[in-house]
Scaffold this active site. Structure first.
Site, PDB file in Angstrom:
ATOM      1  N   GLY A 125       0.594  -0.767  -0.163  1.00  0.00           N
ATOM      2  CA  GLY A 125      -0.283   0.085  -0.441  1.00  0.00           C
ATOM      3  C   GLY A 125       0.579   1.396  -0.189  1.00  0.00           C
ATOM      4  O   GLY A 125       1.871   1.163  -0.423  1.00  0.00           O
ATOM      5  N   GLU A 126       0.468   2.132   0.375  1.00  0.00           N
ATOM      6  CA  GLU A 126       0.439   3.168   0.795  1.00  0.00           C
ATOM      7  C   GLU A 126       0.877   3.972  -1.066  1.00  0.00           C
ATOM      8  O   GLU A 126       1.473   5.093  -0.971  1.00  0.00           O
ATOM      9  CB  GLU A 126       2.505   3.630   1.169  1.00  0.00           C
ATOM     10  CG  GLU A 126       2.729   3.035   2.822  1.00  0.00           C
ATOM     11  CD  GLU A 126       4.452   2.761   2.868  1.00  0.00           C
ATOM     12  OE1 GLU A 126       5.030   3.750   2.799  1.00  0.00           O
ATOM     13  OE2 GLU A 126       4.477   1.811   3.754  1.00  0.00           O
ATOM     14  N   GLY A 127       0.410   3.615  -1.489  1.00  0.00           N
ATOM     15  CA  GLY A 127       1.092   4.066  -3.220  1.00  0.00           C
ATOM     16  C   GLY A 127       2.175   3.680  -3.693  1.00  0.00           C
ATOM     17  O   GLY A 127       2.809   3.935  -4.906  1.00  0.00           O
TER      18      GLY A 127
END
Lengths: 337, 337
Positions: free
Chosen positions: A302-304
């Site tokens: 995640g987190e981009g």
């Protein structure tokens, strides 16, 4: 920005189209370049997609926004995650201090990182007990997401942080698309077998609890979603309204946008899936959404992070589209048939 | 550098190993970073692989060589390609003038492009009639490839240009691994159905013509290969001897290295396949070689274009490995189980 569900439906029913003329001009250029037709594969598709949404014959990636939204979730109390809920706020601090993966990946890819935390001290309600959010809470998060998109961005990337949000994503997917609850879950940040069983149970109970609204995708987003998911959908909507192309990060970002896709079938035309993650439900969800991922690297952070890793592919697409010589310019013979 | 097949065999039988200590130190660092274990997927594997071969706890990519070798092939006279043979020399001029895809991709990825053309006015012999090269010609090309690798390179990428060389690659693969000749061929730069049939015929005849040397992989490289393929294998060998990691471009680059893999089973340990192309034999060949590609973008250009497109993934791997905070530094809680 929509302050009611009616206004939101209205926006989703009148989405702007891409610029077909810019795409056609970009394609005409592409067809002259010194390579066999189509030999750069998806790099060619990406260049034309960027041209269409930017409305530029020669698209650019000067300003790339990476928007990361963070939220907390009541369902975490059911033991569905390997990490405690306080990690969400700790990781937001890590983003601010530049120590997280997404900081390094944004620097490497030339993207501007903006992190927005959404009431982390006030988790959404446990969706197995009732609606995760009231109307106003959902619409407020959506509007906050919309407000993060800058009109002069050439690309918007959408990612998230939120302990428990792969459970939320699975609950949305299961409510939207049905199937077996187990198909939509995975180990997230690394939950053990017992946690995985609790996750499947929560997802199944979530769908059952909200049986009355299963035909209404935006209500699914409100009742089974989370603030960071609402904000991601809002950011994707604002980008569409400004005709800015979007790169979607992982499973949670895809689940955040899925209700809009069900509500408005062409909603995702300005979006590309950056990658397919190791989370088993992600590939399944992307197929349901008609998205083909650029990368498949077994990432699940995640987190981009997946979106940031894919940005250089778009830069490669533009470098070739914008910089190559034509057959005529280079004096290279064309195909003989 | 080997001047005889005996010397070449000797080198292949005494290949250097990676630096296990550097890898272990890099892995210990990786395990402390603020992400769930393994959550960056192949990016983590890439960082450790680079550490092992560079012999550095914190690997770097300051000097990245992109080596592109060009050759011409007698088998083109059999009508196996969509483009005429003179395109090879024209594309080499396009490389020199900066107009090709690989020029743009190298600039975007921060790689130094070196192009070496190998006697383009003197194509190899048609392998359906006899050996493509004599011993000296093969070894000379191999040595030229070895000479292109610079000792201070942090990564060597290997690509090619050569009208007809997907036919040559299919012939090598078919001779090494058997199966049906049709499994190993594809449309290359875009050959039509009749050309595709001629390609399959040439590949099958090639194997039959050289039935006497089928158990000898280096002889297969000489009799069915080409100068640019010999040079690519030489570059990969020189990189191994200097413990420099290698990124392999497409089908032709993989086929160039396959004979060394058959001759010395651990030859490819310092190599990563950058991508799997649209050429159908490529995925099959990579599985035979035990390689897992980083990208799958439907590319089929050659020139090193797939390798150049994958370089930013390695940079992303090093950005995260080298730049992220540890759980302790960032004050982030670890997993609860």
């Amino acid at each position: 920005m929509p302050r009611t569900f009616e206004e939101l439906h209205h926006l989703l029913n009148a989405l702007p189209s891409p610029n077909h003329e810019a795409r056609a001009t970009a394609k005409a250029r592409n067809d002259l370049l010194t390579k066999p037709q189509g030999a750069l594969g998806k790099l060619e598709d990406l260049a034309l997609w960027l041209a269409a949404w930017q409305g530029r014959d020669v698209p650019r990636l000067d300003k790339v926004q990476m928007l990361v939204f963070a939220g907390n979730h009541g369902v975490v109390a059911r033991g569905v995650s390997a990490f405690p809920a306080e990690v969400t706020v700790q990781m937001v601090a890590n983003f601010a201090n530049g120590g997280a993966a997404i900081n390094q990946l944004c620097r490497a890819a030339g993207a501007e990182l903006k992190v927005l935390d959404l009431d982390l001290d006030r988790p959404t309600a446990d969706f197995t007990q009732g609606p995760a959010m009231e109307d106003e809470d959902y619409l407020d998060a959506l509007n906050k997401g919309m407000a993060q998109v800058e009109e002069d961005a050439d690309l918007v990337c959408i990612g998230e942080m939120g302990i428990g949000n792969t459970t939320v994503s699975a609950a949305i997917a299961h409510a939207l698309y049905g199937g077996d609850a187990k198909e939509w879950i995975g180990r997230g940040t690394g939950v053990d077998d017992a946690g995985l069983a609790r996750k499947a149970e929560a997802v199944a109970v979530g769908r059952a609890t909200h049986g009355a609204i299963l035909g209404q995708p935006l209500q699914i987003a409100r009742c089974l979603g989370g603030r960071e998911l609402a904000a991601m959908a809002g950011a994707a909507l604002a980008a569409r309204l400004a005709r800015i192309p979007v790169l979607i990060d992982g499973y949670v970002a895809a689940a955040a946008l899925a209700p809009f896709h069900v509500a408005a079938r062409d909603f995702l035309k300005h979006c590309w899936a950056a990658h397919v993650s190791a989370e088993p439900g992600h590939g399944l969800l992307l197929r349901r959404m008609g998205l083909s991922p650029l990368l498949d690297l077994g990432m699940r952070l995640g987190e981009g992070s997946g979106a940031a890793t894919a940005i250089p592919l778009l830069r490669a697409a533009l470098a070739t589209h914008g910089g190559m010589a034509s057959f005529a310019d280079a004096g290279v013979a064309e195909k003989t048939d």
